[in-house]
Design a protein around this motif. Structure first.
Motif, PDB file in Angstrom:
ATOM      1  N   ILE A  44      41.089  45.785  56.664  1.00 48.19           N
ATOM      2  CA  ILE A  44      41.451  45.093  55.428  1.00 48.19           C
ATOM      3  C   ILE A  44      42.847  44.503  55.583  1.00 48.19           C
ATOM      4  O   ILE A  44      43.114  43.360  55.210  1.00 48.19           O
ATOM      5  N   ILE A  45      43.741  45.276  56.168  1.00 46.96           N
ATOM      6  CA  ILE A  45      45.121  44.815  56.348  1.00 46.96           C
ATOM      7  C   ILE A  45      45.173  43.597  57.265  1.00 46.96           C
ATOM      8  O   ILE A  45      45.793  42.580  56.926  1.00 46.96           O
ATOM      9  N   PHE A  46      44.520  43.670  58.404  1.00 51.28           N
ATOM     10  CA  PHE A  46      44.611  42.533  59.322  1.00 51.28           C
ATOM     11  C   PHE A  46      43.836  41.325  58.803  1.00 51.28           C
ATOM     12  O   PHE A  46      44.207  40.184  59.057  1.00 51.28           O
ATOM     13  N   ASP A  47      42.796  41.580  58.068  1.00 49.73           N
ATOM     14  CA  ASP A  47      42.066  40.479  57.430  1.00 49.73           C
ATOM     15  C   ASP A  47      42.989  39.780  56.427  1.00 49.73           C
ATOM     16  O   ASP A  47      42.994  38.552  56.318  1.00 49.73           O
ATOM     17  N   THR A  48      43.761  40.575  55.703  1.00 49.17           N
ATOM     18  CA  THR A  48      44.665  40.004  54.708  1.00 49.17           C
ATOM     19  C   THR A  48      45.781  39.207  55.384  1.00 49.17           C
ATOM     20  O   THR A  48      46.149  38.124  54.922  1.00 49.17           O
ATOM     21  N   ILE A  49      46.284  39.717  56.487  1.00 48.63           N
ATOM     22  CA  ILE A  49      47.311  38.998  57.241  1.00 48.63           C
ATOM     23  C   ILE A  49      46.744  37.669  57.724  1.00 48.63           C
ATOM     24  O   ILE A  49      47.371  36.624  57.604  1.00 48.63           O
ATOM     25  N   ARG A  50      45.542  37.716  58.242  1.00 50.99           N
ATOM     26  CA  ARG A  50      44.894  36.505  58.719  1.00 50.99           C
ATOM     27  C   ARG A  50      44.684  35.511  57.577  1.00 50.99           C
ATOM     28  O   ARG A  50      44.982  34.325  57.697  1.00 50.99           O
ATOM     29  N   ARG A  51      44.187  36.019  56.447  1.00 46.32           N
ATOM     30  CA  ARG A  51      43.969  35.144  55.297  1.00 46.32           C
ATOM     31  C   ARG A  51      45.287  34.523  54.839  1.00 46.32           C
ATOM     32  O   ARG A  51      45.332  33.346  54.466  1.00 46.32           O
ATOM     33  N   THR A  97      27.946  45.050  58.796  1.00 43.55           N
ATOM     34  CA  THR A  97      27.496  45.249  57.418  1.00 43.55           C
ATOM     35  C   THR A  97      28.645  45.774  56.557  1.00 43.55           C
ATOM     36  O   THR A  97      28.911  45.272  55.466  1.00 43.55           O
ATOM     37  N   ASP A  98      29.334  46.788  57.084  1.00 48.34           N
ATOM     38  CA  ASP A  98      30.457  47.384  56.351  1.00 48.34           C
ATOM     39  C   ASP A  98      31.534  46.349  56.050  1.00 48.34           C
ATOM     40  O   ASP A  98      32.058  46.264  54.939  1.00 48.34           O
ATOM     41  N   MET A  99      31.911  45.583  57.058  1.00 49.38           N
ATOM     42  CA  MET A  99      33.000  44.631  56.892  1.00 49.38           C
ATOM     43  C   MET A  99      32.615  43.499  55.937  1.00 49.38           C
ATOM     44  O   MET A  99      33.452  43.002  55.193  1.00 49.38           O
ATOM     45  N   ASP A 100      31.352  43.129  55.963  1.00 48.15           N
ATOM     46  CA  ASP A 100      30.899  42.096  55.033  1.00 48.15           C
ATOM     47  C   ASP A 100      31.053  42.574  53.596  1.00 48.15           C
ATOM     48  O   ASP A 100      31.499  41.843  52.723  1.00 48.15           O
ATOM     49  N   VAL A 101      30.698  43.837  53.375  1.00 48.96           N
ATOM     50  CA  VAL A 101      30.825  44.385  52.025  1.00 48.96           C
ATOM     51  C   VAL A 101      32.292  44.376  51.600  1.00 48.96           C
ATOM     52  O   VAL A 101      32.624  44.085  50.455  1.00 48.96           O
ATOM     53  N   LEU A 102      33.173  44.682  52.529  1.00 50.88           N
ATOM     54  CA  LEU A 102      34.609  44.729  52.207  1.00 50.88           C
ATOM     55  C   LEU A 102      35.236  43.337  52.126  1.00 50.88           C
ATOM     56  O   LEU A 102      36.437  43.208  51.919  1.00 50.88           O
ATOM     57  N   ASN A 103      34.409  42.321  52.322  1.00 56.17           N
ATOM     58  CA  ASN A 103      34.905  40.947  52.271  1.00 56.17           C
ATOM     59  C   ASN A 103      35.926  40.670  53.381  1.00 56.17           C
ATOM     60  O   ASN A 103      36.890  39.930  53.186  1.00 56.17           O
ATOM     61  N   VAL A 104      35.708  41.290  54.524  1.00 52.53           N
ATOM     62  CA  VAL A 104      36.540  41.023  55.704  1.00 52.53           C
ATOM     63  C   VAL A 104      35.931  39.825  56.427  1.00 52.53           C
ATOM     64  O   VAL A 104      34.742  39.845  56.758  1.00 52.53           O
TER      65      VAL A 104
END
Length: 477
Positions: A44-51, A97-104
């Motif tokens: 979630i953290i690195f996805d947020t950094i990327r976003r 599947t997990d990451m998709d649910v977390l909106n990563v």
RNA sequence: GGCGACGUGGCCAAGAGGUUAAGGCGGGGGUCUGCAAAACCCCUAUUCACCGGUUCGAAUCCGGUCGUCGCCUCCA
């Protein structure tokens, strides 16, 4: 200007990517078990950094690996009596599947160790040629003493580390800290041909090989949990810089704090963990994201039901603000841009998501107040949605039709003798009930009206009586 | 033994020399409402683990004490 805390220098530095595209590599999982909340936190953290980097106008090439061959995968596969590849494949699918649910968001490429064997062998050979590695009976080790920089990321030196009592002495190695680049396979293990016989890659080398292949000799950002600083990332630096001769291998090292469960670190090896699927049964993806982002990424966070539950209510607040009605006749006056600027200011400073989250709540209050005062809130709502999206919060996700069983629905139809087919959807049934209740309220039969309201409440549907009529929404029962 | 992080209201959590010490959750009071719900308004830390020191000024810097955690072995 974005500033990032670089583990290598132990201070915040201005973020100046090398080229037009930000090259970002984040260590992925070893797929031998399901993801737990600690993984969720990190991604979630690195996805947020990327976003956020994308929000600030950068193009990001985001690579995340799967280390789909290692001791634990082999052990686990043997226990289940299935091939290692099959085991890994299963957990990789689960991961997506997990990451998709977390909106990563999906990475640009997900290379796998087993599919990059030629590159790995090429690197190991090169390291041997340059004197940085040596072979013993089919195993190849990295020679830590050949790298004067060894220890620069974790801030240690070879002597200090030897003083630690937990290093096993292995006669085959020249130095106790030499680590495996290539491992001769035992009978029955997966294996690939190599100049040193049949074998498989050691841990660490796959990340060096994949990052080199997909991003080149120098990465802008390399991320992972703090538990990877040593030995994993230290070893990656050693291998990569010794092989290419190019320094630095990584310009900004970013490490997230670890998730605690009670007093201890959440970890697969100790069995101390909350699996992601367990958590998702109780809490929404938005609540989990908000929880993770409400504290700074370098701080550890402790799992607690109380915290997660409070995040759920916080999410509801944001969701409601973004769904506030727009009144056409409204007057101007709400300055959403200043919130956008505050958000950027917070995030520019080493991804200050806690302050960024606070901006979201401030803006939500401003929207509600603006609505009460009959002001233009359309633009502010758009900004709230936009900023929430940068944090990966999906404020529209919560508006789903409630999941109500057909029995419960039928019971309602029967109880109130509604003139509707028994197979009807939730919405029309509720609409009929609201009509019924509106009449009861006109007749001032408050008692009966309240029965309808509480019946719906039990199904998780909350009614709100507003001046111009009653609206319903899905809330907690 | 070595390296590092942390200790802020009832709970979670920002702030890193001078700010009214963010924000969320919870709690109390109020507005609105038939009652609710939601929303909004007000209140809820004279004080930042403790003890010293530097400074005109410290939650923020320095030293010490206590407590908690991480890494040094597989880990996000």
């Amino acid at each position: 200007m974005i500033r990032i805390y670089n583990t290598l220098s132990a201070q915040k530095e201005d973020f100046l990517p090398h080229g037009d595209t930000v090259k970002m590599y984040v260590c992925g999982v070893t797929p031998y078990a399901s993801c737990h909340l600690g993984h969720a936190m990190s991604y979630i953290i690195f996805d947020t950094i990327r976003r956020y980097l994308e929000f600030r106008g950068y193009t990001v090439e985001y690579i995340q690996n799967f280390t789909d061959i290692d001791d634990k995968i082999i052990t686990q596969a043997n226990e289940q009596g299935i091939p290692a590849k099959e085991l890994a494949e299963g957990f990789i699918n689960q991961y997506f599947t997990d990451m998709d649910v977390l909106n990563v968001k999906r990475a640009s490429v997900y290379p796998r160790a087993t599919e990059e064997i030629p590159k790995i062998i090429e690197m190991v050979e090169g390291l041997i040629q340059k004197g940085h590695a040596y072979e013993v009976n089919g195993d190849v080790y990295f020679r830590v003493a050949s790298d004067p920089d060894y220890g620069k990321l974790s801030g240690r030196n070879l002597e200090d580390m030897l003083a630690g009592a937990r290093i096993e002495v292995d006669d085959a190695k020249e130095h106790p800290l030499d680590f495996t680049l290539w491992k001769a396979s035992k009978p029955g293990e997966p294996h690939w041909p190599s100049p040193w016989g049949e074998g498989r890659p050691g841990w660490h080398i796959e990340c060096s090989a994949m990052s080199l292949k997909y991003l080149g000799e120098t990465l802008d950002i390399h991320g992972g949990g703090q538990d990877l600083i040593f030995p994993h990332h230290e070893n990656e630096i050693a291998q990569s810089e010794c092989y290419t001769g190019v320094k630095p291998f990584v310009r900004y090292w970013i490490h997230n704090g670890l998730m605690q469960l009670g007093e201890d670190k959440m970890s697969k090896s100790t069995g101390m963990l909350i699996s992601l699927s367990q958590a998702l049964e109780k809490y929404s993806a938005n609540a989990i994201r908000l929880w993770v982002l409400s504290s700074h990424y370098r701080s550890p966070i402790s799992y607690s039901d109380e915290s997660l539950a409070s995040m759920e209510r916080g999410v509801e607040r944001l969701v409601r603000a973004v769904h506030t009605d727009i009144v056409e006749s409204a007057i101007p006056g709400l300055d959403a841009q200043s919130y956008r600027e505050q958000f950027i200011e917070a995030m520019d400073d080493d991804f200050g998501t806690p302050q960024a989250v606070a901006v979201l709540f401030d803006l939500a209050r401003e929207i509600n107040r603006g609505y009460d005062e009959n002001m233009h809130i359309g633009e502010a709502k758009k900004v709230l949605w936009e900023l929430a999206d940068v944090l990966g919060l999906n404020l529209y996700a919560e508006l789903k039709t409630p999941d109500i069983s057909s029995q419960a629905l039928k019971a309602l139809i029967d109880k109130y003798i509604l003139d509707i087919e028994e197979t009807a959807d939730v919405a029309p049934v509720i609409a009929l009930l609201l009509e019924r209740r509106a009449q009861l309220r006109r007749d001032k039969d408050w008692q009966q009206a309240d029965v309808i309201r509480s019946d719906l409440k039990e199904l998780g549907i909350t009614l709100e009586d507003k001046p111009d009529g009653t609206v319903w929404r899905y809330g907690k029962p």
